[in-house]
Write a protein that holds these residues in place. Structure first.
Motif, PDB file in Angstrom:
ATOM      1  N   LEU A   1      -7.162  -2.153   0.556  1.00  0.00           N
ATOM      2  CA  LEU A   1      -7.248  -1.282  -0.842  1.00  0.00           C
ATOM      3  C   LEU A   1      -7.706  -2.427  -1.830  1.00  0.00           C
ATOM      4  O   LEU A   1      -6.834  -3.252  -2.066  1.00  0.00           O
TER       5      LEU A   1
ATOM      6  N   LYS B   1       0.815  -1.181  -0.008  1.00  0.00           N
ATOM      7  CA  LYS B   1       0.017   0.087   0.043  1.00  0.00           C
ATOM      8  C   LYS B   1       0.989   1.239  -0.058  1.00  0.00           C
ATOM      9  O   LYS B   1       0.469   2.126  -0.703  1.00  0.00           O
ATOM     10  N   THR B   2       1.969   1.270   0.642  1.00  0.00           N
ATOM     11  CA  THR B   2       3.047   2.401   0.894  1.00  0.00           C
ATOM     12  C   THR B   2       3.389   2.611  -0.677  1.00  0.00           C
ATOM     13  O   THR B   2       3.478   3.925  -1.087  1.00  0.00           O
TER      14      THR B   2
ATOM     15  N   THR C   1     -11.284   6.068  -6.585  1.00  0.00           N
ATOM     16  CA  THR C   1      -9.692   6.638  -6.709  1.00  0.00           C
ATOM     17  C   THR C   1      -9.295   6.337  -8.141  1.00  0.00           C
ATOM     18  O   THR C   1      -9.275   5.190  -8.332  1.00  0.00           O
TER      19      THR C   1
ATOM     20  N   GLU D   1       0.710   9.333  -5.391  1.00  0.00           N
ATOM     21  CA  GLU D   1       0.792  10.658  -5.085  1.00  0.00           C
ATOM     22  C   GLU D   1       1.836  11.448  -6.035  1.00  0.00           C
ATOM     23  O   GLU D   1       1.589  12.700  -6.419  1.00  0.00           O
TER      24      GLU D   1
ATOM     25  N   ARG E   1       0.903   4.255  -2.639  1.00  0.00           N
ATOM     26  CA  ARG E   1       0.366   5.466  -2.450  1.00  0.00           C
ATOM     27  C   ARG E   1       1.526   6.560  -2.952  1.00  0.00           C
ATOM     28  O   ARG E   1       1.285   7.472  -3.562  1.00  0.00           O
ATOM     29  N   LYS E   2       2.893   6.141  -2.827  1.00  0.00           N
ATOM     30  CA  LYS E   2       3.991   6.962  -3.425  1.00  0.00           C
ATOM     31  C   LYS E   2       3.696   7.252  -4.912  1.00  0.00           C
ATOM     32  O   LYS E   2       3.975   8.474  -5.454  1.00  0.00           O
TER      33      LYS E   2
ATOM     34  N   ARG F   1      -2.318  14.698  -2.248  1.00  0.00           N
ATOM     35  CA  ARG F   1      -2.047  13.819  -1.161  1.00  0.00           C
ATOM     36  C   ARG F   1      -3.033  12.826  -1.073  1.00  0.00           C
ATOM     37  O   ARG F   1      -4.209  13.138  -1.094  1.00  0.00           O
ATOM     38  N   ARG F   2      -2.857  11.248  -0.816  1.00  0.00           N
ATOM     39  CA  ARG F   2      -3.674  10.406  -0.549  1.00  0.00           C
ATOM     40  C   ARG F   2      -3.335   9.492   0.522  1.00  0.00           C
ATOM     41  O   ARG F   2      -2.901   8.650   0.353  1.00  0.00           O
TER      42      ARG F   2
ATOM     43  N   ILE G   1      -4.954   6.069   1.161  1.00  0.00           N
ATOM     44  CA  ILE G   1      -4.782   4.475   0.524  1.00  0.00           C
ATOM     45  C   ILE G   1      -3.678   3.906   1.459  1.00  0.00           C
ATOM     46  O   ILE G   1      -4.083   2.526   1.318  1.00  0.00           O
ATOM     47  N   THR G   2      -3.272   4.315   2.487  1.00  0.00           N
ATOM     48  CA  THR G   2      -2.536   3.460   3.416  1.00  0.00           C
ATOM     49  C   THR G   2      -3.270   3.527   4.634  1.00  0.00           C
ATOM     50  O   THR G   2      -3.090   2.561   5.390  1.00  0.00           O
TER      51      THR G   2
END
Length: 325
Positions: free
Chosen positions: A227, A181-182, A274, A189, A185-186, A217-218, A221-222
């Motif tokens: 997800l 998830k990280t 999203t 974003e 997200r990166k 910014r999201r 997501i984390t």
């Protein structure tokens, strides 16, 4: 002296020897008759020769058609490989395939719905509307865990959606790993940041998103326990050839997402639809999805946090979205 011109059959004017010399056959027939043979014998010989020539012609034609067919197959395979690569790169959405035939081949079974009187039907429709009216896009999630069995039931409900040709082209990737998830997200974003800066050039769009306090910014997501990443096929092997079914499958999967959103609301969970924007291919590589899939949407899923705030939106009245004929 004048030179006699021989009539030629199965030949051409390039100077090559003909397969059959009609003048020679004519001389042989005359000598055959002069030798005292009856006309019936001559006809039998002619008939036999005709049958032999017909069989030879049919065999030659069959071999010629087989050679042509093999050449066309080899040529079509070469072209299909080139077109397949080109379609994946250009994103051509136009494909015309009779997908309905996949449905009519299925075995037909009786279909029965429970008979409900009008009063109960009206009450059920009102109850369902009141429940769905509470639905909002949630961007703040509680850390409360969601049982995996609930997720499975939600996805089974989404899987009941209709699809073109009953292809059922959807795949729902359920991500609970914090590290994955990280990474997603990166990537998301970074893409959102570039898009957010570029769309400041359009005043009308900035006004729309500013009312929703939208940024690149999201965090949800984390933050969400799960997800969901909704994928769909963009091409598949059908009848020994590759068919691009991007447009059909996108519509079918979107319908499934609509049913999924209703199911999520029904069990008391929340989500926010999203878009992957341009990050879809990178997310696919992280999840190791096959080349014939495309990411449609991302749905962070969980319970809404207690202090969550949502926009005070007004939905259009039914009179504004309905036309009676």
């Amino acid at each position: 002296m004048k030179k006699h011109t021989h009539h030629k059959a199965y030949g051409d004017s390039t100077g090559k020897e003909p397969l059959i010399d009609l003048q020679s056959i004519r001389k042989w027939l005359n000598s055959f008759g002069n030798q005292g043979h009856s006309s019936e014998a001559v006809l039998n010989v002619l008939f036999t020769l005709g049958v032999i020539l017909f069989v030879i012609y049919q065999v030659a034609s069959l071999l010629h058609r087989m050679n042509k067919r093999v050449e066309k197959q080899l040529e079509s395979r070469t072209k299909s490989r080139k077109v397949e690569v080109a379609d994946k790169q250009t994103g051509d959405e136009m494909v015309f395939t009779d997908l309905h035939e996949n449905v009519i081949r299925e075995r037909m079974i009786p279909y029965r719905m429970p008979v409900i009187n009008d009063d109960i039907t009206l009450r059920n429709s009102q109850i369902f509307y009141e429940e769905m009216k509470m639905r909002r896009s949630c961007r703040q999630f509680s850390s409360r865990d969601v049982p995996l069995k609930v997720i499975q039931n939600l996805l089974k409900t989404a899987g009941t959606s209709p699809s073109v040709g009953n292809l059922q082209p959807w795949t729902f990737c359920v991500v609970s790993s914090d590290s994955i998830k990280t990474m997603i997200r990166k990537i998301l974003e970074a893409d959102e940041r570039d898009n957010y800066v570029s769309r400041k050039k359009g005043a009308s769009w900035v006004v729309d998103v500013s009312q929703l306090q939208d940024t690149w910014r999201r965090p949800y997501i984390t933050d969400a326990p799960y997800l969901l990443i909704v994928c769909h096929e963009i091409f598949r092997e059908m009848k020994d050839k590759t068919e691009r079914v991007f447009h059909y499958n996108q519509i079918s999967t979107s319908i499934a997402v609509g049913i999924l959103l209703a199911a999520i609301q029904n069990v008391g969970l929340s989500t926010v639809v999203t878009s992957p924007l341009n990050a879809g291919p990178d997310i696919s590589r992280i999840l190791r999805r096959p080349e014939n899939e495309s990411i449609l949407l991302l749905l962070p899923l969980g319970y809404a946090s207690e202090d969550v705030l949502v926009p005070d939106l007004r939905r259009k009245p039914v009179e504004h979205i309905t036309k009676l004929y």
